[in-house]
Design a protein around this motif. Structure first.
Motif, mmCIF file in Angstrom:
data_model
loop_
_atom_site.group_PDB
_atom_site.id
_atom_site.type_symbol
_atom_site.label_atom_id
_atom_site.label_comp_id
_atom_site.label_asym_id
_atom_site.label_seq_id
_atom_site.Cartn_x
_atom_site.Cartn_y
_atom_site.Cartn_z
ATOM 1 N N LYS A 1 116.542 24.048 126.920
ATOM 2 C CA LYS A 1 117.634 23.639 126.292
ATOM 3 C C LYS A 1 117.716 23.265 125.050
ATOM 4 O O LYS A 1 116.370 21.281 125.337
ATOM 5 C CB LYS A 1 118.941 23.436 126.922
ATOM 6 N N GLU A 2 117.479 23.224 123.839
ATOM 7 C CA GLU A 2 117.400 22.374 122.655
ATOM 8 C C GLU A 2 118.622 21.670 121.534
ATOM 9 O O GLU A 2 119.572 22.502 121.760
ATOM 10 C CB GLU A 2 116.680 22.174 121.773
ATOM 11 N N ASP A 3 119.568 20.237 122.154
ATOM 12 C CA ASP A 3 120.394 20.348 121.071
ATOM 13 C C ASP A 3 120.246 20.512 119.076
ATOM 14 O O ASP A 3 119.175 19.255 118.685
ATOM 15 C CB ASP A 3 121.485 18.994 120.932
ATOM 16 N N VAL A 4 120.436 21.441 119.347
ATOM 17 C CA VAL A 4 119.437 21.303 117.178
ATOM 18 C C VAL A 4 120.314 20.258 116.522
ATOM 19 O O VAL A 4 119.474 20.105 115.113
ATOM 20 C CB VAL A 4 119.709 22.931 116.603
ATOM 21 N N ASN A 5 121.623 20.036 116.387
ATOM 22 C CA ASN A 5 121.952 19.530 114.982
ATOM 23 C C ASN A 5 123.586 18.307 115.086
ATOM 24 O O ASN A 5 123.578 19.067 116.402
ATOM 25 C CB ASN A 5 122.120 20.275 114.029
ATOM 26 N N ASN A 6 123.516 18.537 114.450
ATOM 27 C CA ASN A 6 125.301 16.874 115.117
ATOM 28 C C ASN A 6 125.856 17.863 114.596
ATOM 29 O O ASN A 6 127.360 17.595 114.638
ATOM 30 C CB ASN A 6 125.399 16.076 113.590
ATOM 31 N N ASN B 1 114.199 39.176 118.356
ATOM 32 C CA ASN B 1 112.055 38.909 118.230
ATOM 33 C C ASN B 1 112.405 39.550 116.520
ATOM 34 O O ASN B 1 111.896 38.883 115.730
ATOM 35 C CB ASN B 1 111.220 39.767 118.530
ATOM 36 N N ASP B 2 113.136 40.214 116.401
ATOM 37 C CA ASP B 2 113.105 41.116 114.649
ATOM 38 C C ASP B 2 113.673 40.114 114.001
ATOM 39 O O ASP B 2 113.372 39.905 112.789
ATOM 40 C CB ASP B 2 114.056 42.256 114.052
ATOM 41 N N ASN B 3 114.724 38.773 114.307
ATOM 42 C CA ASN B 3 115.240 38.898 113.413
ATOM 43 C C ASN B 3 115.009 36.709 113.436
ATOM 44 O O ASN B 3 115.876 35.696 112.788
ATOM 45 C CB ASN B 3 116.840 38.596 112.715
ATOM 46 N N LEU B 4 114.249 36.793 114.502
ATOM 47 C CA LEU B 4 114.249 35.001 114.839
ATOM 48 C C LEU B 4 113.628 33.815 113.882
ATOM 49 O O LEU B 4 114.850 32.903 113.852
ATOM 50 C CB LEU B 4 112.818 34.787 116.153
ATOM 51 N N ASN C 1 118.268 30.056 108.947
ATOM 52 C CA ASN C 1 119.445 29.277 108.215
ATOM 53 C C ASN C 1 119.831 28.402 109.617
ATOM 54 O O ASN C 1 121.717 27.491 109.424
ATOM 55 C CB ASN C 1 120.842 30.869 108.819
ATOM 56 N N ILE C 2 119.598 27.789 110.425
ATOM 57 C CA ILE C 2 119.984 26.294 111.444
ATOM 58 C C ILE C 2 119.533 25.869 110.873
ATOM 59 O O ILE C 2 118.470 25.388 110.796
ATOM 60 C CB ILE C 2 119.528 27.002 112.694
ATOM 61 N N ILE C 3 120.648 24.518 110.497
ATOM 62 C CA ILE C 3 120.563 23.153 110.216
ATOM 63 C C ILE C 3 120.119 21.807 111.443
ATOM 64 O O ILE C 3 120.366 21.956 112.290
ATOM 65 C CB ILE C 3 121.225 22.587 109.519
#
Length: 710
Positions: free
Chosen positions: A200-205, A241-244, A250-252
């Motif tokens: 698990k990872e918090d990716v942004n604010n 997997n196809d669109n990983l 697209n994720i900040i």
């Protein structure tokens, strides 16, 4: 056994002026002389032309009888052929047992297949992006559970696709759908998802959290997830997997290092899952190949047994329809027994028809001359008549027909080439006295009375004890008491292990132990249990509870003490030394003596229904002796039908080797062997022991005779 006979005092070939002599006159010379003189005075010369016509007529008469005989012999052969077909198809019970065993084996294979897949898992990697801002109030664990539920549908799709792909590789296209359907039936349309290696990872604010899940899917376990949850409505995503990589762009992310760290973690998980799944795929293919091979093989065996069973049932039905027996599909054993009875009746009728034909055959002409210038011509004529009669009987035994396999009292008797041997006595004489100038020509015609002596090649049925105690080729001696025949079978002496032997051990009773070696001298034992007919011929009454079934049913409702009275009376009537068998003799004979090729639970088979009547198949009654299969000695009903009293008093076994043991010398209880119509299966085993007080009567108690070899 004296068969019925007719007095053929009239025939279209003989006219009324022929002298007829009856059996009562054959022993009285003066009676014959008187009849000759009376005839000579009453009738004159008989023309020779009339004699020739008589002979020609009798020849035609005999030829017709010969044709009738051939027809009857052909009918006997037809009956035998039906018997042979019945024997060939009488293993339906054993085949049914094999079929049941194969079906059990098929179920075990399917269960084993399911068990193996229960323990077979596939690993997959999924990335889930949860939009925390849209799910305020949810705990991290709740979101994780939602993530698990979200990926289950994809896991099912992957797993089923994997199965179908493997099947396409393993089989031709036509069989894919068939095996796929079998697998889907086991899957039951749902799976259970077991998460592992959760990252698990918090990716942004923006309160977005990214989960990398490695999941393990067990195909045969039932689903426990809630399929109604749909995270996409709240902006959450399943990243495949196809669109990983496109989605990750697209994720900040807070930092580029964080993004690279996530990608590296994902690839590590993917590599681990790939390695595990390669091993799983190989194992899975092996399981499916083995399953497919085993299912195919056992299904072929089941199909073959079903085909055999169908053919055999149809053959039995055809025989039943042909001879007019009601075919009972629900009780084939009853149908077979009824067929045997009907075939026996038909065969006996044909045998008697043969006797009837042979009693009509004429012997002619026996001609002699008596000159008139003798001192006493009438006396000489009477002497010649008596002499011809004696010469006709000198042939003695006569073989009526042979090389025809007889249908025995029991269906499963060993087929042997047999012949019917009869004794011939002159029944009637017809005498022509043709007068010439210097002599009388005495022309004699005769018919016989036939009495059946034996139905085997044995000739050891004489009246003397010495003759009776000879050992015939087939080991069977026939005795007669008050017109009733019964047979004793030779049991050659030898050694055997008595008691709880290996094939009996799992259900042995304590009194069957220890197994011990017994040495026995040869003896004769009854081919059948003592029947009601034999008991009545000796004692003059029938004590049996089931006393309206027929003379061929076993006598029962008798005590050990009753047996002693019966045997004493039998010995007085026959001049022999019959007795009850000892317990050791009984078990040795039941096991098959030295001829037994293998040890069996019951007398003649490991399957109770082939050889015995017990509480599973008797219908709560005794049955005609000899309807079940004999053991290797040709002895019937030593398992089941009725318990058989033995000579011994009941006692414990010795561990020592014994020779011709007779059990304990004293005791309140007497031994019973073999089980009966109302006992359970295991009581009918060859080693099982029963006992009761000597005065006890019961509808399941009977006896079998024995006699020592002299």
């Amino acid at each position: 056994m004296i068969l019925s006979f007719k007095v053929y005092s009239q025939t279209p070939c003989l006219n009324n002026n022929i002298l007829v002599l009856k059996p009562s006159q054959f022993k009285d010379q003066l009676s014959i002389e008187k009849e000759v003189e009376t005839w000579r005075q009453k009738f004159g010369r008989l023309p020779v032309s009339q004699q020739n016509q008589t002979i020609e007529c009798l020849k035609n008469f005999n030829n017709k009888l010969e044709q009738d005989k051939l027809i009857v012999l052909s009918q006997i052969n037809d009956i035998q052929n039906l018997k042979n077909v019945l024997i060939e198809n009488s293993d339906v019970i054993a085949i049914n047992k094999q079929l049941a065993e194969k079906k059990i084996a098929l179920t075990e294979i399917k269960n084993n297949f399911k068990t193996q897949f229960d323990n077979l898992s596939l690993l997959g990697v999924y990335v889930v992006l949860l939009n925390r801002s849209s799910d305020e109030g949810l705990t991290a664990e709740a979101l994780l559970n939602e993530a698990r539920n979200f990926v289950v549908a994809k896991a099912i799709e992957d797993l089923n696709g994997s199965f179908i792909q493997m099947l396409e590789e393993q089989t031709n296209q036509n069989n894919v759908n068939n095996y796929s359907q079998i697998i889907k039936q086991h899957i039951k349309g749902s799976l259970e998802l077991e998460p592992s290696f959760i990252f698990k990872e918090d990716v942004n604010n923006f309160n977005q959290k990214l989960y990398i899940l490695t999941v393990k899917v067990n195909p045969l376990k039932q689903n426990t997830f809630n399929q109604n949850i749909n995270l996409t409505t709240s902006g959450n995503k399943l990243i495949t997997n196809d669109n990983l990589y496109a989605e990750l762009n697209n994720i900040i992310f807070q930092t580029a290092e964080q993004k690279q760290h996530l990608i590296q973690k994902y690839e590590d998980f993917t590599r681990h899952c790939h390695e595990v799944n390669l091993e799983t795929e190989t194992h899975k293919k092996t399981i499916i190949e083995n399953y497919q091979t085993k299912i195919n093989n056992i299904q072929l065996e089941i199909n073959d047994l079903n085909s055999k069973l169908s053919d055999k049932f149809q053959n039995i039905k055809d025989i039943a329809n042909k001879i007019g027996v009601v075919y009972n599909e629900q009780n084939i054993a009853l149908t077979k027994n009824n067929i045997v009875k009907e075939l026996n009746i038909k065969l006996e009728n044909k045998k008697n028809k043969i006797i009837d034909i042979f009693e009509q055959i004429w012997q002619f002409p026996q001609s002699t001359k008596v000159y008139k210038n003798t001192e006493k011509p009438i006396v000489d004529i009477a002497t010649q008549i008596k002499s011809v009669k004696e010469r006709l009987e000198q042939a003695g035994k006569m073989v009526l027909y042979q090389n025809n396999q007889e249908l025995q009292d029991n269906l499963f008797a060993e087929s042997t080439h047999q012949k019917l041997i009869v004794n011939r006595t002159v029944n009637m004489l017809w005498v022509e006295l043709i007068q010439n100038d210097t002599y009388w020509e005495v022309v004699i015609y005769a018919q016989y009375h036939l009495s059946k002596e034996s139905e085997t090649d044995s000739e050891n049925n004489g009246n003397s004890n010495q003759e009776k105690n000879k050992i015939p080729n087939n080991g069977v001696v026939t005795y007669t008491v008050n017109g009733y025949n019964f047979q004793m079978k030779l049991v050659e002496g030898g050694s055997f292990s008595m008691g709880c032997t290996h094939e009996q051990s799992f259900i042995c009773e304590s009194d069957e132990k220890p197994a011990h070696t017994v040495n026995l001298s040869g003896f004769y034992i009854g081919k059948f249990e003592v029947t009601q007919g034999l008991w009545k011929s000796v004692m003059g009454y029938n004590p049996s509870f089931f006393n309206k079934a027929g003379d061929d049913y076993p006598v029962e409702n008798i005590s050990w003490d009753d047996c002693q009275i019966f045997i004493k009376q039998l010995n007085q009537l026959t001049g022999n030394y019959f007795r009850l068998p000892t317990e050791a003799e009984w078990e040795f004979a039941a096991r098959g003596g030295i001829k037994n090729p293998q040890q069996t639970l019951f007398s003649g088979s490991k399957y109770n229904e082939l050889v015995q009547w017990d509480n599973t198949n008797s219908g709560n009654t005794t049955h005609q002796v000899g309807l079940k299969q004999p053991n290797s000695l040709g002895l019937y009903d030593m398992s089941g039908n009725v318990w058989e009293w033995c000579a011994d008093s009941y006692g414990t076994y010795s561990i020592n080797n014994l020779t011709n043991p007779i059990g304990t010398n004293s005791g309140f209880f007497k031994v019973l062997r073999g089980g009966s119509w109302d006992t359970n299966i295991k009581n009918c085993r060859v080693s099982n022991r029963g006992y009761y007080i000597a005065s006890y009567h019961g509808s399941g108690r009977g006896l079998r005779l024995a006699i020592s070899v002299h």
